[in-house]
Design a protein around this motif. Structure first.
Motif, PDB file in Angstrom:
ATOM      1  N   VAL A 231       0.833  -1.125  -0.057  1.00  0.00           N
ATOM      2  CA  VAL A 231      -0.099  -0.001   0.069  1.00  0.00           C
ATOM      3  C   VAL A 231       0.629   1.433   0.045  1.00  0.00           C
ATOM      4  O   VAL A 231       0.484   2.133  -0.660  1.00  0.00           O
ATOM      5  N   ASP A 232       1.931   1.372   0.829  1.00  0.00           N
ATOM      6  CA  ASP A 232       2.829   2.579   0.878  1.00  0.00           C
ATOM      7  C   ASP A 232       3.407   2.726  -0.530  1.00  0.00           C
ATOM      8  O   ASP A 232       3.450   3.790  -0.953  1.00  0.00           O
ATOM      9  N   LEU A 233       3.957   1.719  -1.156  1.00  0.00           N
ATOM     10  CA  LEU A 233       4.430   1.863  -2.341  1.00  0.00           C
ATOM     11  C   LEU A 233       3.571   2.310  -3.634  1.00  0.00           C
ATOM     12  O   LEU A 233       4.011   3.057  -4.511  1.00  0.00           O
ATOM     13  N   ILE A 234       2.354   1.729  -3.341  1.00  0.00           N
ATOM     14  CA  ILE A 234       1.132   2.170  -4.390  1.00  0.00           C
ATOM     15  C   ILE A 234       0.797   3.681  -4.255  1.00  0.00           C
ATOM     16  O   ILE A 234       0.763   4.510  -5.316  1.00  0.00           O
ATOM     17  N   GLU A 235       0.924   4.198  -2.935  1.00  0.00           N
ATOM     18  CA  GLU A 235       0.512   5.601  -2.718  1.00  0.00           C
ATOM     19  C   GLU A 235       1.651   6.523  -3.141  1.00  0.00           C
ATOM     20  O   GLU A 235       1.374   7.780  -3.652  1.00  0.00           O
ATOM     21  N   LYS A 236       2.837   5.829  -3.354  1.00  0.00           N
ATOM     22  CA  LYS A 236       4.056   6.891  -4.069  1.00  0.00           C
ATOM     23  C   LYS A 236       3.937   6.709  -5.368  1.00  0.00           C
ATOM     24  O   LYS A 236       4.643   7.663  -6.113  1.00  0.00           O
ATOM     25  N   ASP A 237       2.985   6.210  -6.140  1.00  0.00           N
ATOM     26  CA  ASP A 237       3.168   6.098  -7.720  1.00  0.00           C
ATOM     27  C   ASP A 237       1.867   6.415  -8.147  1.00  0.00           C
ATOM     28  O   ASP A 237       0.944   5.818  -8.080  1.00  0.00           O
ATOM     29  N   VAL A 238       1.875   7.876  -8.467  1.00  0.00           N
ATOM     30  CA  VAL A 238       0.443   8.559  -8.712  1.00  0.00           C
ATOM     31  C   VAL A 238      -0.207   7.953  -9.769  1.00  0.00           C
ATOM     32  O   VAL A 238      -1.275   8.032  -9.945  1.00  0.00           O
ATOM     33  N   VAL A 239       0.624   7.794 -10.952  1.00  0.00           N
ATOM     34  CA  VAL A 239      -0.124   6.970 -12.193  1.00  0.00           C
ATOM     35  C   VAL A 239      -0.644   5.978 -11.692  1.00  0.00           C
ATOM     36  O   VAL A 239      -1.835   5.524 -12.294  1.00  0.00           O
ATOM     37  N   PHE A 240      -0.168   5.007 -11.148  1.00  0.00           N
ATOM     38  CA  PHE A 240      -0.711   3.650 -10.827  1.00  0.00           C
ATOM     39  C   PHE A 240      -2.090   3.938  -9.916  1.00  0.00           C
ATOM     40  O   PHE A 240      -2.792   3.235 -10.105  1.00  0.00           O
ATOM     41  N   LEU A 241      -1.724   4.727  -9.132  1.00  0.00           N
ATOM     42  CA  LEU A 241      -2.862   4.765  -8.079  1.00  0.00           C
ATOM     43  C   LEU A 241      -3.949   5.247  -8.620  1.00  0.00           C
ATOM     44  O   LEU A 241      -5.037   4.983  -8.284  1.00  0.00           O
ATOM     45  N   CYS A 242      -3.966   6.450  -9.777  1.00  0.00           N
ATOM     46  CA  CYS A 242      -5.188   6.829 -10.283  1.00  0.00           C
ATOM     47  C   CYS A 242      -5.694   5.863 -11.158  1.00  0.00           C
ATOM     48  O   CYS A 242      -7.080   5.789 -11.213  1.00  0.00           O
ATOM     49  N   ASN A 243      -4.989   4.925 -11.803  1.00  0.00           N
ATOM     50  CA  ASN A 243      -5.493   4.006 -12.481  1.00  0.00           C
ATOM     51  C   ASN A 243      -6.398   2.934 -11.460  1.00  0.00           C
ATOM     52  O   ASN A 243      -7.226   2.283 -11.921  1.00  0.00           O
TER      53      ASN A 243
END
Length: 275
Positions: A231-243
């Motif tokens: 979850v921490d790493l996903i939060e740091k990747d704005v493109v992946f998170l928005c998708n």
């Protein structure tokens, strides 16, 4: 090295920024007789080198969820550039492999038929598959995730599966085995996770199944990577998170941190269960 056509705008940029490179590319094109027009330029693209571990996105790692809004246009521009590069790479490494190998197999089968022989698919044993896994895993030891998982893609080629080999039933997925090894052997668990996140959108979903496998492994084997780490790493990747959340950056910024993380965890659960 993959033939790749540079657009007029890209050619102009190279000419302005690096005249020596422009001259070299033109000479290479003339030597290879690969010219298409006066405005476009064909170069041999080292796609693997350019994509690498997608480390060029590291420069954009920051806190996107503070009080100040971050300009994400440079991230999107680089993502689009990497997406185009990946499309060239994938088209050559996978699609052309299937086409060329399929043509070869048809010719080979015809020659055998003329000699009164037939070609049978080979039944792989678990030991055979183990050798393949070791060869693919060798790339992981040097952090070459793209090459390792491309090995998996070529083994999944329909031509290979239908015409050449049959894998034993119940054999563990090469893809999941590579993810486990990557998580277990990487100096930092973030490296393979970042690769899986980035390649899922740079490939425009073509390799998104890596993330689905990662989500299942994290739930089943938290000693390799915990859900909180993911979850921490996903939060740091704005493109992946928005998708992942199907929401814009501007919208997600308005969410309280607890809501954002809960939404990520809910999405992970859907990936894990296949719903």
């Amino acid at each position: 090295m993959i033939p790749y056509i540079l657009s007029r705008e890209e050619v102009v940029n190279i000419l302005v920024d690096d005249p020596a490179m422009f001259e070299r590319l033109v000479m290479e094109e003339h030597a290879g007789r690969t010219g298409y027009s006066k405005e476009d330029l064909t170069v041999k693209l080292d796609a693997v080198s350019e994509l690498g571990k997608l480390d060029s996105l590291e420069s954009f790692e920051r806190s996107f969820w503070g009080e100040s809004e971050v300009d994400i246009s440079p991230i999107l521009d680089l993502t689009n550039q990497l997406t185009r590069t990946f499309a060239v790479y994938l088209g050559n490494a996978s699609t052309l492999f299937d086409k060329t190998f399929g043509e070869f197999m048809n010719k080979f089968r015809q020659s055998l038929q003329r000699a009164g022989l037939t070609l049978r698919a080979i039944d792989f044993t678990p030991e055979d598959v183990g050798i393949l896994k070791e060869n693919a895993a060798a790339y992981l030891s040097t952090g070459e995730f793209l090459q390792a998982f491309t090995f998996d893609r070529l083994l999944d080629s329909q031509v290979m599966i239908e015409q050449v080999v049959r894998f034993p039933s119940g054999c563990p997925s090469l893809r999941e085995d590579l993810i486990r090894r990557a998580l277990d052997t990487a100096e930092e668990v973030s490296a393979p996770v970042k690769f899986v996140l980035r390649i899922s959108y740079v490939s425009q979903g073509a390799w998104e199944d890596l993330f689905a496998s990662l989500a299942r492994i994290v739930r089943q084997e938290p000693q390799l990577c915990t859900t909180q780490q993911l979850v921490d790493l996903i939060e740091k990747d704005v493109v992946f998170l928005c998708n992942l959340l199907h929401a814009s950056y501007a919208d997600i910024r308005q969410w309280p941190p607890a809501r954002r993380r809960r939404a990520i965890e809910n999405c992970l659960e859907r990936y894990r269960t296949g719903i």
